[in-house]
Design a protein around this motif. Structure first.
Motif, PDB file in Angstrom:
ATOM      1  N   ASN A 244       4.163   9.434   0.948  1.00 18.01           N
ATOM      2  CA  ASN A 244       2.913   8.654   0.819  1.00 18.01           C
ATOM      3  C   ASN A 244       2.967   7.936  -0.540  1.00 18.01           C
ATOM      4  O   ASN A 244       2.700   8.627  -1.461  1.00 18.01           O
ATOM      5  N   ASP A 245       3.055   6.720  -0.761  1.00 23.67           N
ATOM      6  CA  ASP A 245       3.047   6.005  -2.046  1.00 23.67           C
ATOM      7  C   ASP A 245       1.566   5.422  -2.166  1.00 23.67           C
ATOM      8  O   ASP A 245       1.382   4.106  -1.853  1.00 23.67           O
ATOM      9  N   TRP A 246       0.787   6.262  -2.452  1.00 26.39           N
ATOM     10  CA  TRP A 246      -0.632   6.143  -2.555  1.00 26.39           C
ATOM     11  C   TRP A 246      -0.886   4.856  -3.500  1.00 26.39           C
ATOM     12  O   TRP A 246      -0.385   4.547  -4.708  1.00 26.39           O
ATOM     13  N   SER A 247      -1.617   3.750  -3.149  1.00 25.99           N
ATOM     14  CA  SER A 247      -1.881   2.520  -3.751  1.00 25.99           C
ATOM     15  C   SER A 247      -3.223   2.363  -4.060  1.00 25.99           C
ATOM     16  O   SER A 247      -4.047   2.090  -3.210  1.00 25.99           O
ATOM     17  N   ALA A 248      -3.558   1.951  -5.299  1.00 28.10           N
ATOM     18  CA  ALA A 248      -4.893   1.186  -5.723  1.00 28.10           C
ATOM     19  C   ALA A 248      -4.838  -0.109  -5.746  1.00 28.10           C
ATOM     20  O   ALA A 248      -4.395  -0.723  -6.650  1.00 28.10           O
ATOM     21  N   ARG A 249      -5.203  -0.909  -4.662  1.00 29.28           N
ATOM     22  CA  ARG A 249      -4.901  -2.341  -4.312  1.00 29.28           C
ATOM     23  C   ARG A 249      -5.682  -3.202  -5.245  1.00 29.28           C
ATOM     24  O   ARG A 249      -4.988  -4.142  -5.810  1.00 29.28           O
ATOM     25  N   ASP A 250      -6.641  -2.787  -5.795  1.00 29.48           N
ATOM     26  CA  ASP A 250      -7.408  -3.668  -6.766  1.00 29.48           C
ATOM     27  C   ASP A 250      -6.894  -3.472  -8.144  1.00 29.48           C
ATOM     28  O   ASP A 250      -6.955  -4.524  -8.890  1.00 29.48           O
ATOM     29  N   ILE A 251      -6.507  -2.437  -8.579  1.00 28.20           N
ATOM     30  CA  ILE A 251      -5.608  -2.290  -9.980  1.00 28.20           C
ATOM     31  C   ILE A 251      -4.531  -2.983  -9.643  1.00 28.20           C
ATOM     32  O   ILE A 251      -4.324  -3.594 -10.844  1.00 28.20           O
ATOM     33  N   GLN A 252      -3.714  -2.674  -8.960  1.00 28.28           N
ATOM     34  CA  GLN A 252      -2.365  -3.143  -8.640  1.00 28.28           C
ATOM     35  C   GLN A 252      -2.596  -4.767  -8.619  1.00 28.28           C
ATOM     36  O   GLN A 252      -1.562  -5.371  -9.158  1.00 28.28           O
ATOM     37  N   LYS A 253      -3.399  -5.296  -7.949  1.00 27.75           N
ATOM     38  CA  LYS A 253      -3.573  -6.986  -7.694  1.00 27.75           C
ATOM     39  C   LYS A 253      -3.465  -7.520  -9.027  1.00 27.75           C
ATOM     40  O   LYS A 253      -3.148  -8.435  -9.462  1.00 27.75           O
ATOM     41  N   TRP A 254      -4.703  -7.166 -10.028  1.00 26.72           N
ATOM     42  CA  TRP A 254      -4.754  -7.426 -11.324  1.00 26.72           C
ATOM     43  C   TRP A 254      -3.517  -7.354 -12.235  1.00 26.72           C
ATOM     44  O   TRP A 254      -3.460  -8.253 -12.985  1.00 26.72           O
ATOM     45  N   GLU A 255      -3.117  -5.987 -12.377  1.00 28.91           N
ATOM     46  CA  GLU A 255      -2.020  -5.826 -13.214  1.00 28.91           C
ATOM     47  C   GLU A 255      -0.835  -6.411 -12.859  1.00 28.91           C
ATOM     48  O   GLU A 255       0.250  -6.680 -13.741  1.00 28.91           O
ATOM     49  N   MET A 256      -0.422  -6.975 -11.538  1.00 28.27           N
ATOM     50  CA  MET A 256       0.669  -7.343 -11.231  1.00 28.27           C
ATOM     51  C   MET A 256       1.060  -8.847 -11.386  1.00 28.27           C
ATOM     52  O   MET A 256       1.902  -9.671 -11.047  1.00 28.27           O
TER      53      MET A 256
END
Length: 444
Positions: A244-256
């Motif tokens: 399970n690759d837990w993902s913080a989508r809001d953080i991920q969206k900004w930093e990508m």
């Protein structure tokens, strides 16, 4: 071919028959030292105890001497064992299968040693089975990549041409890989709230799971500057675990923008405690999807690429407080199925991922993890999406959890549990090969 029969009795629907024998690290209250074990039915074969038997491992039949086994199986990780040559591992696997087969009396009639070697799985605590030196997460599912692209960038988006040239991946954080059952603390990071263009720092508000399969690198290490040929790649894989690759989508969206995953991915990655050897998965090989256009020659399997027919499921359960404030629900109650997919749909194969990983000269070591990325299925199947970003179309389409009341979810709330399971089956074989589960609860 009839299923193998063991003198250790287990149900015909057991995930851990003699054909499986997955590897793990466990401890007990009686012996709290973490050590190696093999799952067999509802028992664990204590390899530390087996290696102390006065005669069994010092026979000509065993590929490991008692002294070698004692050294390997009393360690708190499996790294030393999985670094052995595949031929030795295969011979030891066959040796254990014979030793625990019906009709072999070396242990079957020895109640004293059976009691020492066979541990009730309910009495065991399972630990992280390997020390993960390096962890790479690929993005090998065409369905997942295409679907998330359309959600995030519009229905007109199509996959970039380079996606069909190589199995793209990123280097993950090995220190935050945890074993099933470990609570996951909601991460903090920088994100941009809806209807704003100003970044803020705070707890993740869009937490997701990603159902993946991870391959455990085995065998002797390769050297820096050395590449692994496609035809040899599978020999460098010991086995597989659920992830399970837990993902913080809001953080991920900004930093990508403009780079890649970082804090949105590195706070926790959960894996199952049992490693299913590649040899146990051989009967479940299946043809990989056709690759069009064909990749470059060093990655081209010429239409002969193989995946594994592994049924994969993800479920969510909301933990409700009882009157005394304790968590309620029996283990099998309250789960809502959110993903029903299969590893056979991966566009890029395990061999291609490993070969590409080493194609620039990167060395690999026993215990490294190569994850598949989120494994979604074709869209016309029920529950094909392997993360909530896909299932809820980016949070725009909530779903209802099973059970009493109208409990809705778009993403994971504090107190929610996520469980991922994997199972291989073919009716003509007469047995199952399972991975157990990887489970985690999100805490504030």
């Amino acid at each position: 071919m009839a299923p193998l029969k063991s003198f250790v009795k287990y149900d015909g629907q057991s995930q851990f028959p003699l054909e499986n024998l997955p590897w793990g690290i466990f401890s007990t209250a009686k012996d709290p030292s973490p050590r190696a074990g093999l799952a067999l039915g509802d028992s664990i074969i204590d390899l530390k105890q087996l290696s102390s038997h006065p005669t069994i491992l010092d026979s000509d039949e065993s590929p490991l001497s008692a002294a070698q086994a004692q050294h390997l199986f009393t360690q708190p990780t499996l790294n030393a064992y999985i670094a052995l040559e595949r031929s030795t591992q295969s011979s030891f696997r066959s040796f254990v299968q014979r030793l625990f087969s019906e009709g072999d009396d070396r242990l079957a009639t020895d109640d004293e040693w059976k009691a020492k070697i066979l541990v009730d799985a309910k009495e065991a605590t399972l630990h992280l089975p390997i020390s993960v030196g390096d962890y790479t997460d690929f993005c090998a599912s065409k369905e997942h990549t295409d679907n998330t692209g359309r959600i995030l960038f519009g229905e007109g988006n199509v996959l970039e041409d380079n996606w069909f040239s190589l199995p793209i991946g990123y280097h993950g954080r090995s220190s935050s890989i945890v074993v099933s059952g470990t609570d996951v603390k909601r991460p903090k990071g920088i994100s941009v709230p809806p209807n704003s263009n100003q970044p803020v720092y705070g707890p993740c508000k869009v937490l997701d799971y990603e159902l993946e399969l991870a391959f455990v690198v085995g065998g002797p290490s390769t050297k820096l500057g050395e590449t692994v040929d496609l035809k040899d790649a599978s020999m460098h894989v010991f086995g597989a675990v659920l992830m399970n690759d837990w993902s913080a989508r809001d953080i991920q969206k900004w930093e990508m923008k403009p780079l890649g995953p970082f804090l949105g991915k590195n706070f926790a990655t959960s894996i199952s405690p049992w490693i299913v050897e590649i040899e146990a998965l051989e009967p479940f090989k299946t043809a990989a999807p056709e690759q069009v256009p064909r990749p470059l020659p060093h990655l081209d399997e010429a239409g002969k690429g193989t995946n594994y027919d592994i049924k994969l499921f993800a479920e969510i359960r909301a933990t409700s407080p009882t009157k005394d404030g304790a968590a309620e629900a029996e283990e099998e109650e309250g789960w809502t199925l959110t993903t029903n997919t299969n590893a056979k749909y991966l566009y890029w194969t395990m061999s291609q991922m490993l070969t590409h990983h080493t194609s620039g000269g990167c060395n690999i070591n026993a215990g490294d993890l190569l994850a598949s990325g989120t494994i979604s299925a074709p869209y016309d199947l029920p529950d094909p999406t392997a993360c909530l970003l896909e299932k809820t179309r980016g949070g725009r389409k909530p779903f209802t959890l099973d059970g009493e009341g109208e409990v809705k979810r778009t993403f994971i709330e504090d107190g929610d549990e996520v469980r991922i399971r994997g199972l291989c089956s073919r009716p003509e074989l007469g047995y199952l090969v399972g991975f157990g589960e990887v489970k985690g609860k999100v805490v504030a």
